[in-house]
Write a protein that holds these residues in place. Structure first.
Motif, PDB file in Angstrom:
ATOM      1  N   VAL A 366       0.744  -1.112  -0.014  1.00 24.91           N
ATOM      2  CA  VAL A 366       0.055  -0.015  -0.115  1.00 24.91           C
ATOM      3  C   VAL A 366       0.897   1.230  -0.110  1.00 24.91           C
ATOM      4  CG1 VAL A 366      -1.741   1.503   1.603  1.00 24.91           C
ATOM      5  CG2 VAL A 366      -2.227  -1.131   1.191  1.00 24.91           C
ATOM      6  N   ALA A 367       1.874   1.341   1.010  1.00 20.48           N
ATOM      7  CA  ALA A 367       2.886   2.661   0.957  1.00 20.48           C
ATOM      8  C   ALA A 367       3.645   2.737  -0.386  1.00 20.48           C
ATOM      9  CB  ALA A 367       3.560   2.364   2.281  1.00 20.48           C
ATOM     10  N   ALA A 373       3.008   6.990  -6.557  1.00 17.46           N
ATOM     11  CA  ALA A 373       2.057   8.066  -7.124  1.00 17.46           C
ATOM     12  C   ALA A 373       2.339   9.393  -6.867  1.00 17.46           C
ATOM     13  CB  ALA A 373       0.346   7.924  -6.542  1.00 17.46           C
ATOM     14  N   GLU A 374       3.144   9.653  -5.532  1.00 24.49           N
ATOM     15  CA  GLU A 374       3.213  11.025  -4.996  1.00 24.49           C
ATOM     16  C   GLU A 374       4.632  11.418  -5.777  1.00 24.49           C
ATOM     17  OE1 GLU A 374       5.931  11.462  -1.456  1.00 24.49           O
ATOM     18  OE2 GLU A 374       3.867  12.453  -0.790  1.00 24.49           O
ATOM     19  N   ASP A 375       5.445  10.449  -6.182  1.00 24.12           N
ATOM     20  CA  ASP A 375       6.548  10.814  -7.144  1.00 24.12           C
ATOM     21  C   ASP A 375       6.451  11.241  -8.455  1.00 24.12           C
ATOM     22  OD1 ASP A 375       8.465  10.383  -4.754  1.00 24.12           O
ATOM     23  OD2 ASP A 375       8.859   8.291  -5.537  1.00 24.12           O
ATOM     24  N   GLU A 376       5.276  10.412  -9.206  1.00 28.36           N
ATOM     25  CA  GLU A 376       4.766  10.601 -10.259  1.00 28.36           C
ATOM     26  C   GLU A 376       4.110  11.956 -10.521  1.00 28.36           C
ATOM     27  OE1 GLU A 376       1.571   8.904 -13.506  1.00 28.36           O
ATOM     28  OE2 GLU A 376       2.414   7.537 -11.854  1.00 28.36           O
ATOM     29  N   ALA A 377       3.356  12.325  -9.481  1.00 29.60           N
ATOM     30  CA  ALA A 377       2.725  13.574  -9.453  1.00 29.60           C
ATOM     31  C   ALA A 377       3.585  14.733  -9.240  1.00 29.60           C
ATOM     32  CB  ALA A 377       1.749  13.597  -8.203  1.00 29.60           C
ATOM     33  N   SER A 378       4.867  14.497  -8.548  1.00 31.60           N
ATOM     34  CA  SER A 378       5.735  15.605  -8.537  1.00 31.60           C
ATOM     35  C   SER A 378       6.801  15.737  -9.853  1.00 31.60           C
ATOM     36  CB  SER A 378       6.402  15.374  -7.303  1.00 31.60           C
ATOM     37  OG  SER A 378       7.317  14.188  -7.434  1.00 31.60           O
ATOM     38  N   GLU A 379       6.663  14.755 -10.658  1.00 32.06           N
ATOM     39  CA  GLU A 379       7.628  14.834 -11.862  1.00 32.06           C
ATOM     40  C   GLU A 379       7.084  15.913 -12.530  1.00 32.06           C
ATOM     41  OE1 GLU A 379       7.507  11.063 -13.734  1.00 32.06           O
ATOM     42  OE2 GLU A 379       9.066  10.145 -12.172  1.00 32.06           O
ATOM     43  N   PRO A 380       7.986  16.748 -13.234  1.00 33.86           N
ATOM     44  CA  PRO A 380       7.569  17.781 -14.183  1.00 33.86           C
ATOM     45  C   PRO A 380       6.847  17.312 -15.396  1.00 33.86           C
ATOM     46  CG  PRO A 380      10.100  17.812 -14.327  1.00 33.86           C
ATOM     47  CD  PRO A 380       9.491  16.799 -13.200  1.00 33.86           C
TER      48      PRO A 380
END
Length: 381
Positions: A366-367, A373-380
């Motif tokens: 889960v983590a 998903a957090e890393d993907e959202a933070s990618e430019p």
């Protein structure tokens, strides 16, 4: 405890500890203290609750007001009652005409009102004409016909409260008409901006007597006011939706959910809390109130442990009980309040020892999804 009326005071009842913060409850036109029967006992757990009857309603004398009465006259009766009971400052909630009395008190006597709630009410009630006509009808023919039509104004189809309708039938026609006179000339719109007491406005979404637009006008006019519209409720929401009304008033008057909601937003984020509040219904309102008061208002705001420490404890408990959907929420929360992925991983590794490897394995999965998903959202982009 019931106090007998005299030549000055409206009839009133008191519940709760005499040393508790006072809370006055005002009625709607045509009703009595019975309007609050299903709500007042819950509020009395934390307040000294004082319910009062309008002149000529319930057990109040009819001659407390006369023709040409105003909301200011009724507010004066409330202040006289508070003075007689030794109450200097008080919270106040009122329905319809009782709510207008509360608005007047908060605007004209701000030193007396600590917090305010108005339910199914208005800053003006649709103009003088209909109220003068109803006053004339009451004086001419009595209240039988008005009472027969009341359920359609007061409740949603299929619901009724015969005891309240009986109160209307038993009310004094002259005093009822005087209250109609007060509604005819009531216009508090220019006073709303001066109200400084924290204010909650509650509207029944199906209220034909004071439609939700009236509540929105109050909420827009009173600085910082909150507005709640109750689905499946009409004019007399305390009778028709008592659990939801009790939860809303308890939250507003105790103040705990204010701090709790702030903590909840700090940890979980505005978007999550906004979604949770938007999904609140009459069925879930008490649960949301419980979460705000207890979990967030008392536990998460306790300064003994910092939010990051509580976050680690919470993740461990969620792993132990297999609440993986909730775990995903709190992994995101942990990142919001500053835990690193390495610290989250260390917490989950600890759970492998004390909660079991299978539980930790599911938790890591889960983590990992949340962090990816957090890393993907933070990618430019």
């Amino acid at each position: 405890m019931t106090h007998e009326p005299n030549e000055i005071l409206p009839h009133h009842t008191t519940e709760g500890a005499a040393t508790a913060p006072p809370l006055l409850l005002g009625p709607s036109l045509g009703t009595s203290t019975a309007l609050w029967d299903a709500v007042a006992p819950e509020l009395a757990a934390a307040h000294r609750v004082v319910r009062w009857d309008l002149p000529g309603h319930g057990r109040s004398p009819a001659d407390l007001i006369g023709p040409g009465a105003t909301v200011a006259d009724l507010a004066g009766l409330v202040l006289a009652l508070a003075d007689a009971l030794g109450i200097d400052r008080f919270a106040y909630a009122g329905v319809s005409l009782g709510g207008a009395v509360g608005l007047h008190l908060a605007a004209r006597h701000p030193e007396r009102v600590t917090r305010l709630a108005v339910i199914g009410s208005s800053a003006h009630f649709g103009g003088a004409g209909p109220w003068r006509e109803r006053a004339a009808l009451a004086r001419r023919e009595g209240l039988a016909g008005i009472a027969a039509a009341a359920p359609g104004r007061w409740f949603t189809p299929g619901f009724t409260a015969e005891a309240l309708v009986a109160d209307l039938r038993a009310a004094d026609p002259a005093a009822y008409a005087a209250c109609c006179d007060a509604l005819a000339v009531c216009d508090l719109r220019d006073s709303l901006a001066s109200i400084s007491a924290p204010t909650l406005v509650v509207a029944g979404r199906e209220d034909p007597a004071t439609p939700p637009a009236h509540a929105r006008e109050i909420a827009d006019g009173v600085p910082g006011a909150s507005l709640v519209e109750l689905a499946g409720a009409s004019h007399l929401a305390p009778a028709e939706r008592p659990d939801a009304v009790a939860a809303l008033l308890r939250a507003h008057f105790t103040g705990l959910p204010g701090a709790g909601t702030a903590a909840r937003r700090a940890v979980l984020g505005d978007a999550h809390v906004d979604r949770a509040q938007a999904r609140t219904t009459a069925f879930t309102a008490r649960f949301q109130d419980f979460i705000a008061r207890y979990a967030w208002g008392e536990i998460w705001t306790d300064p003994t442990l910092a939010h990051r420490e509580r976050s680690m404890i919470t993740m461990t408990a969620l792993v132990a009980h297999g609440h993986l959907d909730e775990l995903a929420l709190h992994v995101r929360a942990a990142r919001r309040i500053g835990l690193t992925p390495e610290e989250i991983g260390a917490v989950l590794l600890q759970t492998a020892v004390y909660c079991g490897v299978p539980a930790a394995n599911a938790a890591f999965a889960v983590a990992q999804r949340v962090l990816a998903a957090e890393d993907e959202a933070s990618e430019p982009g």
